[in-house]
Scaffold this motif. Sequence first.
Motif, PDB file in Angstrom:
ATOM      1  N   LEU A   1      87.033  28.808  53.741  1.00  0.00           N
ATOM      2  CA  LEU A   1      86.734  27.440  54.122  1.00  0.00           C
ATOM      3  C   LEU A   1      85.829  26.785  53.096  1.00  0.00           C
ATOM      4  O   LEU A   1      85.163  27.450  52.298  1.00  0.00           O
ATOM      5  N   THR A   2      85.797  25.473  53.128  1.00  0.00           N
ATOM      6  CA  THR A   2      84.883  24.741  52.253  1.00  0.00           C
ATOM      7  C   THR A   2      83.452  24.956  52.731  1.00  0.00           C
ATOM      8  O   THR A   2      83.222  25.309  53.896  1.00  0.00           O
ATOM      9  N   PRO A   3      82.458  24.753  51.858  1.00  0.00           N
ATOM     10  CA  PRO A   3      81.059  24.900  52.302  1.00  0.00           C
ATOM     11  C   PRO A   3      80.715  24.012  53.493  1.00  0.00           C
ATOM     12  O   PRO A   3      79.948  24.405  54.370  1.00  0.00           O
ATOM     13  N   PHE A   4      81.285  22.793  53.510  1.00  0.00           N
ATOM     14  CA  PHE A   4      81.012  21.881  54.624  1.00  0.00           C
ATOM     15  C   PHE A   4      81.505  22.473  55.940  1.00  0.00           C
ATOM     16  O   PHE A   4      80.779  22.517  56.939  1.00  0.00           O
ATOM     17  N   MET A   5      82.745  22.926  55.963  1.00  0.00           N
ATOM     18  CA  MET A   5      83.324  23.491  57.176  1.00  0.00           C
ATOM     19  C   MET A   5      82.625  24.789  57.567  1.00  0.00           C
ATOM     20  O   MET A   5      82.448  25.082  58.749  1.00  0.00           O
ATOM     21  N   SER A   6      82.237  25.580  56.574  1.00  0.00           N
ATOM     22  CA  SER A   6      81.521  26.820  56.858  1.00  0.00           C
ATOM     23  C   SER A   6      80.177  26.549  57.520  1.00  0.00           C
ATOM     24  O   SER A   6      79.791  27.225  58.476  1.00  0.00           O
ATOM     25  N   ALA A   7      79.461  25.533  57.004  1.00  0.00           N
ATOM     26  CA  ALA A   7      78.168  25.180  57.590  1.00  0.00           C
ATOM     27  C   ALA A   7      78.344  24.663  59.012  1.00  0.00           C
ATOM     28  O   ALA A   7      77.591  25.038  59.921  1.00  0.00           O
ATOM     29  N   MET A   8      79.331  23.804  59.222  1.00  0.00           N
ATOM     30  CA  MET A   8      79.578  23.276  60.558  1.00  0.00           C
ATOM     31  C   MET A   8      79.954  24.396  61.518  1.00  0.00           C
ATOM     32  O   MET A   8      79.459  24.466  62.656  1.00  0.00           O
ATOM     33  N   GLY A   9      80.825  25.292  61.084  1.00  0.00           N
ATOM     34  CA  GLY A   9      81.210  26.421  61.929  1.00  0.00           C
ATOM     35  C   GLY A   9      80.037  27.327  62.253  1.00  0.00           C
ATOM     36  O   GLY A   9      79.939  27.845  63.375  1.00  0.00           O
ATOM     37  N   ALA A  10      79.132  27.507  61.290  1.00  0.00           N
ATOM     38  CA  ALA A  10      77.958  28.355  61.534  1.00  0.00           C
ATOM     39  C   ALA A  10      77.050  27.739  62.591  1.00  0.00           C
ATOM     40  O   ALA A  10      76.502  28.452  63.442  1.00  0.00           O
ATOM     41  N   VAL A  11      76.882  26.413  62.558  1.00  0.00           N
ATOM     42  CA  VAL A  11      76.043  25.735  63.558  1.00  0.00           C
ATOM     43  C   VAL A  11      76.673  25.857  64.943  1.00  0.00           C
ATOM     44  O   VAL A  11      75.981  26.140  65.936  1.00  0.00           O
ATOM     45  N   ILE A  12      77.983  25.656  65.018  1.00  0.00           N
ATOM     46  CA  ILE A  12      78.669  25.781  66.307  1.00  0.00           C
ATOM     47  C   ILE A  12      78.530  27.197  66.847  1.00  0.00           C
ATOM     48  O   ILE A  12      78.206  27.404  68.025  1.00  0.00           O
ATOM     49  N   TRP A  13      78.778  28.188  65.989  1.00  0.00           N
ATOM     50  CA  TRP A  13      78.706  29.583  66.414  1.00  0.00           C
ATOM     51  C   TRP A  13      77.294  29.944  66.867  1.00  0.00           C
ATOM     52  O   TRP A  13      77.105  30.657  67.856  1.00  0.00           O
TER      53      TRP A  13
ATOM     54  N   VAL B   1      72.532  22.796  52.910  1.00  0.00           N
ATOM     55  CA  VAL B   1      73.880  22.372  53.311  1.00  0.00           C
ATOM     56  C   VAL B   1      73.857  20.875  53.595  1.00  0.00           C
ATOM     57  O   VAL B   1      72.789  20.278  53.783  1.00  0.00           O
ATOM     58  N   ASP B   2      75.028  20.293  53.627  1.00  0.00           N
ATOM     59  CA  ASP B   2      75.163  18.874  53.969  1.00  0.00           C
ATOM     60  C   ASP B   2      74.709  18.672  55.419  1.00  0.00           C
ATOM     61  O   ASP B   2      75.209  19.322  56.331  1.00  0.00           O
ATOM     62  N   ARG B   3      73.781  17.759  55.628  1.00  0.00           N
ATOM     63  CA  ARG B   3      73.256  17.560  56.984  1.00  0.00           C
ATOM     64  C   ARG B   3      74.284  16.942  57.912  1.00  0.00           C
ATOM     65  O   ARG B   3      74.161  17.051  59.130  1.00  0.00           O
TER      66      ARG B   3
END
Length: 227
Positions: free
Chosen positions: A4-16, A95-97
């Motif tokens: 995944l892109t860094p953006f999607m990875s960061a978003m997924g990490a927050v959700i998880w 990461v992108d906020r």
Amino acid sequence: MSGLTPFMSAMGAVIWKDLRAEWRSREVISAMLVFALLVILIFNFALDLQPNVRAGISSGVLWVTLAFAGTLGLNRSMAVEKDRGCLDGLLLAPVDRAAIYLGKAFANLLFMLLVAFIVLPVYGILYNTNMIIPGLLLVILLGSEGYVAVGTLLASMAVQARTRDILLPILLFPVAVPVVVSAVKATGGYLAGLGWEEIQPWFTLLVVYDVIFTSVAFMVFDSVVEE
């Protein structure tokens, strides 16, 4: 998440992170669910009305329940982050906020939809109303998304104040009036069996509200949390 892109990875990490934290503590879901069920029971016994009159107010009662439960969940979700020092850690992460905002908003949306999924059958039994209508479920999804999109942004502002429990509803309710009114009208239309031509304007307003306010919150989140 390596593909995944860094953006999607960061978003997924927050959700998880939010889902795992909630699974362990159950602070947000339990508070929202108990509150929602209590409100439904109070309305059920307080509004001792004829079946036809009760059917007419069902949409309003349902969205009062979901809106107040959602506000409670948004407040608790951000308060837990602040009290545990996790919010500062998230903001310091490289990461992108905007990804943090989307992750928090998506997790909050899942919590609100889970409460709605449990509340709808109970509501249908108590009010003798069929709540499992595909169009109605879509309205609940769109209404919840708009409410959470704005609520997550405003909760990130209010959490910094000592009066955050009072401040969030004061900020959120005026802004959320269009989405709540549209959701109530569209829900009432489906429950009353109205045609699509009568529901379509409210449905369209829901979609427009979701697109505009989600986009605005996405763009201004970085500036809001910097203040």
